[in-house]
Scaffold this active site. Sequence first.
Site, PDB file in Angstrom:
ATOM      1  N   HIS A  42       0.872  -1.197   0.000  1.00  0.00           N
ATOM      2  CA  HIS A  42       0.000   0.000   0.000  1.00  0.00           C
ATOM      3  C   HIS A  42       0.899   1.234   0.000  1.00  0.00           C
ATOM      4  O   HIS A  42       1.121   1.861   1.037  1.00  0.00           O
ATOM      5  CB  HIS A  42      -0.931  -0.012   1.207  1.00  0.00           C
ATOM      6  CG  HIS A  42      -1.934  -1.135   1.192  1.00  0.00           C
ATOM      7  ND1 HIS A  42      -1.583  -2.441   1.449  1.00  0.00           N
ATOM      8  CD2 HIS A  42      -3.255  -1.147   0.906  1.00  0.00           C
ATOM      9  CE1 HIS A  42      -2.657  -3.215   1.339  1.00  0.00           C
ATOM     10  NE2 HIS A  42      -3.683  -2.455   1.015  1.00  0.00           N
ATOM     11  N   ASP A 166      -4.464  -4.208  -6.453  1.00  0.00           N
ATOM     12  CA  ASP A 166      -4.656  -4.546  -5.041  1.00  0.00           C
ATOM     13  C   ASP A 166      -3.424  -5.292  -4.538  1.00  0.00           C
ATOM     14  O   ASP A 166      -3.148  -6.408  -4.980  1.00  0.00           O
ATOM     15  CB  ASP A 166      -5.914  -5.405  -4.916  1.00  0.00           C
ATOM     16  CG  ASP A 166      -6.200  -5.857  -3.493  1.00  0.00           C
ATOM     17  OD1 ASP A 166      -5.411  -5.492  -2.577  1.00  0.00           O
ATOM     18  OD2 ASP A 166      -7.195  -6.562  -3.282  1.00  0.00           O
ATOM     19  N   GLY A 167      -2.698  -4.680  -3.620  1.00  0.00           N
ATOM     20  CA  GLY A 167      -1.470  -5.285  -3.115  1.00  0.00           C
ATOM     21  C   GLY A 167      -1.686  -6.598  -2.397  1.00  0.00           C
ATOM     22  O   GLY A 167      -0.817  -7.489  -2.446  1.00  0.00           O
ATOM     23  N   ASP A 187       0.964  -1.771   4.986  1.00  0.00           N
ATOM     24  CA  ASP A 187       0.371  -0.782   5.893  1.00  0.00           C
ATOM     25  C   ASP A 187      -0.889  -0.189   5.256  1.00  0.00           C
ATOM     26  O   ASP A 187      -0.923   0.965   4.868  1.00  0.00           O
ATOM     27  CB  ASP A 187       1.376   0.326   6.256  1.00  0.00           C
ATOM     28  CG  ASP A 187       1.890   1.059   5.034  1.00  0.00           C
ATOM     29  OD1 ASP A 187       1.906   0.463   3.941  1.00  0.00           O
ATOM     30  OD2 ASP A 187       2.252   2.240   5.151  1.00  0.00           O
TER      31      ASP A 187
END
Length: 313
Positions: A42, A166-167, A187
Amino acid sequence: MFSYRHAFHAGNHADVLKHTVLIAILRHLLQKDTALTVFDTHAGAGLYRLDGEYAETSGEAANGFLKLLASISTPPAPAKKPSAAAKSIAEGGLAPVIKDYMDLVASFNNKGSHKVYPGSPFIIQRLLGERDKLKVFEIHPTDSKTLSANIAQLEAGRQVAVLREDGFEGIKKFLPPPARRALVLSDPSYEIKNDYARVVAMVADSLTRFATGTYAVWYPIIPRPEAHDVPRKLKTLATKSGKKWLNATLTVKSSKLTSDEAGEVVRPGLPASGMFIINPPHTLKAALQLALPQLAEILGQDQHATSTVESGG
């Protein structure tokens, strides 16, 4: 889902904790000659202006990085009965990992200026060697564009890859990395309620794919069951996997609601946060045991300021 912008929070006390820990981890991992791949699930915009509209609107850096900076030039007056942390600052100065963090942030600014604050992607890239790789994920449409533009200025070539996805899901295709050494930093904003469960699920899945990687998760400490579940579930996961773990927390104030003179309820904002690391460097615990009480001493806003460092495995 796209309401969160880290620019409002850049340089706050949570960033101080997260980036101090991140730098300490990287310093250790990068001592080896073998290439390291770092993932930031993120990433945000990557680089922030503390004199910009967003940061000045929230003013959070004033109680984080800028407060830490001010404490160096103007040490607080000694209390009648100074704490152990205050004594350690007075006698030996700031802990090495705090100094390292301050110096690295300063390296992004002209001498005497403190307008630029580097996010995790820029901190990581600054420390990497030529053979190391960085892959950053950011799904926010505006922040991902800004991140790409900021990273392009580094002219880092193939060393840094920016992925607009989307990580939590995107990282799966990269584990295990070719060099078999990796650090995963996660995070999320946690503004979406299921982020709490997804970050734990991501670490669980990642450990099955690459058990020897180092996993660092930042989480808020707020009066919400899901938030308290994150370190508890990660601890259980690490224990079941037979992995060492470390959990570091920094509290700067009480989490209780208060009222102003007009009787309006005043929310405290973020009172505390933590970093949970699976497969931490063996040097990290001692470094943080010295540093975190100092951060609580300097950044504390009331008598509830404190810190903890736990480990196991």
